[in-house]
Design an enzyme around this catalytic site. Structure first.
Site, mmCIF file in Angstrom:
data_model
loop_
_atom_site.group_PDB
_atom_site.id
_atom_site.type_symbol
_atom_site.label_atom_id
_atom_site.label_comp_id
_atom_site.label_asym_id
_atom_site.label_seq_id
_atom_site.Cartn_x
_atom_site.Cartn_y
_atom_site.Cartn_z
ATOM 1 N N CYS A 117 0.820 -1.224 0.000
ATOM 2 C CA CYS A 117 0.000 0.000 0.000
ATOM 3 C C CYS A 117 0.850 1.269 0.000
ATOM 4 O O CYS A 117 0.367 2.350 -0.301
ATOM 5 C CB CYS A 117 -0.943 0.011 1.190
ATOM 6 S SG CYS A 117 -1.966 -1.450 1.298
ATOM 7 N N HIS A 256 -3.552 7.177 2.770
ATOM 8 C CA HIS A 256 -3.941 5.854 2.287
ATOM 9 C C HIS A 256 -5.335 5.551 2.831
ATOM 10 O O HIS A 256 -5.604 5.754 4.016
ATOM 11 C CB HIS A 256 -2.915 4.822 2.773
ATOM 12 C CG HIS A 256 -3.301 3.420 2.452
ATOM 13 N ND1 HIS A 256 -3.809 3.060 1.230
ATOM 14 C CD2 HIS A 256 -3.274 2.278 3.200
ATOM 15 C CE1 HIS A 256 -4.081 1.768 1.234
ATOM 16 N NE2 HIS A 256 -3.766 1.274 2.411
ATOM 17 N N ASN A 286 -10.230 -0.118 0.376
ATOM 18 C CA ASN A 286 -8.772 -0.024 0.317
ATOM 19 C C ASN A 286 -8.280 -0.612 -1.007
ATOM 20 O O ASN A 286 -8.445 -1.803 -1.252
ATOM 21 C CB ASN A 286 -8.210 -0.803 1.515
ATOM 22 C CG ASN A 286 -6.696 -0.811 1.579
ATOM 23 O OD1 ASN A 286 -6.013 -0.475 0.620
ATOM 24 N ND2 ASN A 286 -6.165 -1.223 2.716
HETATM 25 O O1 UT7 Z 1 -3.506 -1.286 3.627
HETATM 26 C C1 UT7 Z 1 -3.229 -1.930 4.822
HETATM 27 C C2 UT7 Z 1 -4.247 -2.996 4.963
HETATM 28 N N1 UT7 Z 1 -4.770 -3.323 6.204
HETATM 29 C C3 UT7 Z 1 -5.463 -2.526 7.033
HETATM 30 O O2 UT7 Z 1 -5.529 -1.358 6.927
HETATM 31 C C4 UT7 Z 1 -6.196 -3.254 8.110
HETATM 32 C C5 UT7 Z 1 -6.148 -2.569 9.435
HETATM 33 N N2 UT7 Z 1 -7.097 -3.200 10.331
HETATM 34 C C6 UT7 Z 1 -8.422 -2.878 10.346
HETATM 35 O O3 UT7 Z 1 -8.863 -2.034 9.581
HETATM 36 C C7 UT7 Z 1 -9.279 -3.534 11.393
HETATM 37 O O4 UT7 Z 1 -8.467 -4.288 12.256
HETATM 38 C C8 UT7 Z 1 -10.360 -4.455 10.766
HETATM 39 C C9 UT7 Z 1 -11.427 -3.612 10.060
HETATM 40 C C10 UT7 Z 1 -9.768 -5.450 9.803
HETATM 41 C C11 UT7 Z 1 -11.087 -5.211 11.876
HETATM 42 O O5 UT7 Z 1 -11.662 -4.301 12.800
HETATM 43 P P1 UT7 Z 1 -11.419 -4.469 14.373
HETATM 44 O O6 UT7 Z 1 -12.187 -3.405 15.027
HETATM 45 O O7 UT7 Z 1 -9.925 -4.501 14.568
HETATM 46 O O8 UT7 Z 1 -12.108 -5.843 14.654
HETATM 47 P P2 UT7 Z 1 -11.445 -7.186 15.230
HETATM 48 O O9 UT7 Z 1 -10.510 -7.785 14.233
HETATM 49 O O10 UT7 Z 1 -10.939 -6.923 16.625
HETATM 50 O O11 UT7 Z 1 -12.700 -8.102 15.340
HETATM 51 C C12 UT7 Z 1 -13.760 -7.827 16.242
HETATM 52 C C13 UT7 Z 1 -14.837 -8.851 16.007
HETATM 53 C C14 UT7 Z 1 -14.308 -10.290 15.940
HETATM 54 O O12 UT7 Z 1 -15.268 -11.132 16.545
HETATM 55 P P3 UT7 Z 1 -15.028 -11.680 18.039
HETATM 56 O O13 UT7 Z 1 -13.750 -12.477 17.942
HETATM 57 O O14 UT7 Z 1 -14.894 -10.446 18.895
HETATM 58 O O15 UT7 Z 1 -16.233 -12.484 18.286
HETATM 59 C C15 UT7 Z 1 -14.299 -10.579 14.462
HETATM 60 O O16 UT7 Z 1 -14.463 -11.952 14.169
HETATM 61 O O17 UT7 Z 1 -15.463 -8.597 14.758
HETATM 62 C C16 UT7 Z 1 -15.503 -9.799 13.990
HETATM 63 N N3 UT7 Z 1 -15.464 -9.456 12.583
HETATM 64 C C17 UT7 Z 1 -16.573 -9.152 11.901
HETATM 65 N N4 UT7 Z 1 -17.867 -9.089 12.253
HETATM 66 C C18 UT7 Z 1 -18.742 -8.742 11.299
HETATM 67 C C19 UT7 Z 1 -14.385 -9.355 11.779
HETATM 68 N N5 UT7 Z 1 -14.792 -9.005 10.545
HETATM 69 C C20 UT7 Z 1 -16.134 -8.864 10.589
HETATM 70 C C21 UT7 Z 1 -17.109 -8.527 9.655
HETATM 71 N N6 UT7 Z 1 -18.389 -8.460 10.047
HETATM 72 N N7 UT7 Z 1 -16.798 -8.238 8.366
#
Ligand code: UT7
Length: 331
Positions: A117, A256, A286
């Site tokens: 990225c 970004h 993204n």
């Molecule tokens: O260009 C660089 C590329 N990468 C990035 O920029 C990614 C950076 N990271 C992020 O943007 C965030 O970490 C995410 C959007 C990927 C995830 O958000 P988060 O607030 O960090 O959520 P999390 O990973 O802590 O997950 C919280 C919960 C989990 O469930 P449990 O374990 O608490 O029961 C996930 O399984 O949300 C769940 N979850 C979802 N729920 C509904 C993860 N994805 C989804 C989804 N819909 N799409």
């Protein structure tokens, strides 16, 4: 920049996104997610998806043609083409060579650059060196991605984030202003936070690698998030400080477009009002290496940026990598 060097600026931009729109509602039908979750956690409402016969070079060519036209030069005048992508048409030859041919840029050298990225900012920094030293006059930098090809269709944590598209910038010598500074960085200890395991020399393509889903992107979202929240503000300030500027000097920030919460953290650190920040992640998600050049082109064409504005481009990505660029906008 060293005063013996030729000032370098972006003299034209272009972008292209595929027509097909995938909304959060569409994704609700595929994986266990909701529009509400996606919007609250990421700010993304929809993203674009390339038709199956379209590859990264096809989108990159259109973005490049628009940048060349905006710059008012001929394709044959381009000396070098740099393509930043993690989704090349093929592992080799480079997507830059394929685009060189399609553009008819017969006098250009061409290569791809891998910084995920952050690739477009790394690409600008490479291009700027060639022009500043007088080795080349015009260098085309393209960020193009067909991320929909490497996202596991059942992985809700990545499926919701990524989209397809391409952006380009034509760089050339300028009388004054233009690119003023860069800050680039990498931390390879974060390699396994965001990667595509198979298809390279460590895990070559095999029946097993395909069955195990190793050709799809894998991401430790939380760790990348924490890194991004810290680094976006940090690298922007470093690039500004190198030329004696502070965040108060920023007229416009083009970050970004990964996640609105990451952008918000950077904006808070840089003490910027929302009116000085370009956001299009709600529409496109993204697009990795294409995110910044698409946002830049939209900001230019939408007249959000004007001559004399102090612009900061800032990104982060797999590697881990990060980078920022300060520009005194010249048109
Ligand atoms: O260009 C660089 C590329 N990468 C990035 O920029 C990614 C950076 N990271 C992020 O943007 C965030 O970490 C995410 C959007 C990927 C995830 O958000 P988060 O607030 O960090 O959520 P999390 O990973 O802590 O997950 C919280 C919960 C989990 O469930 P449990 O374990 O608490 O029961 C996930 O399984 O949300 C769940 N979850 C979802 N729920 C509904 C993860 N994805 C989804 C989804 N819909 N799409």
């Amino acid at each position: 920049m060293n005063s013996n060097l030729i000032p370098v600026g972006i003299i034209g931009t272009g972008s292209y996104v595929p027509e097909q729109i995938i909304t959060n509602k569409d994704l609700e039908k595929i994986v266990d997610t909701s529009d509400e979750w996606i919007v609250t956690r990421t700010g993304i409402s929809e993203r674009r998806k390339a038709e199956s016969h379209i590859a990264s070079s096809d989108m990159g060519v259109i973005a490049a043609q628009r940048a060349i036209e905006a710059a008012g030069i001929k394709a044959t005048e381009i000396d070098l083409i740099i393509v930043a992508t993690i989704t090349p048409d093929m592992l080799f030859p480079s997507t830059a060579c394929i685009i060189q041919d399609k553009l008819g840029a017969t006098n250009a050298a061409a290569f791809d650059l891998s910084a995920a990225c952050t690739g477009f900012i790394y690409g600008l920094s490479v291009a700027a060196q060639y022009i500043a030293t007088g080795m080349y006059k015009y260098v085309l930098v393209i960020g193009t991605e067909t991320l929909s090809r490497i996202i596991h269709p059942a992985d809700r944590s990545t499926l919701i984030l990524f989209g397809d598209g391409a952006g380009a910038a034509l760089l050339g010598p300028v009388k004054e202003g233009g690119i003023l500074s860069f800050d680039l960085g990498a931390d390879g200890s974060g390699t396994m936070l965001l990667y595509q395991e198979a298809g390279g020399s460590r895990v070559p393509a095999s029946l097993e690698s395909v069955q195990q889903g190793k050709h799809y992107l894998t991401m430790m979202g939380n760790d990348v998030f924490k890194f991004a929240v810290r680094i976006m503000g940090e690298t922007s300030l470093k690039a500004l400080n190198k030329i004696g500027l502070t965040c108060a000097d920023i007229d416009f920030l083009i970050p970004h477009q990964a996640n609105i919460r990451i952008v918000d953290a950077a904006v808070k650190r840089l003490q910027l009002p929302p009116s000085k920040v370009y956001i299009n992640l709600d529409k496109y998600g993204n697009m990795s290496g294409a995110s910044i050049p698409v946002a830049l082109d939209e900001a230019v064409r939408g007249k959000k940026i004007k001559k004399g504005d102090m612009i900061v481009l800032v990104g982060f990505g797999a590697g881990l990598t990060w980078g920022s660029c300060v520009l005194d906008w010249i048109y």
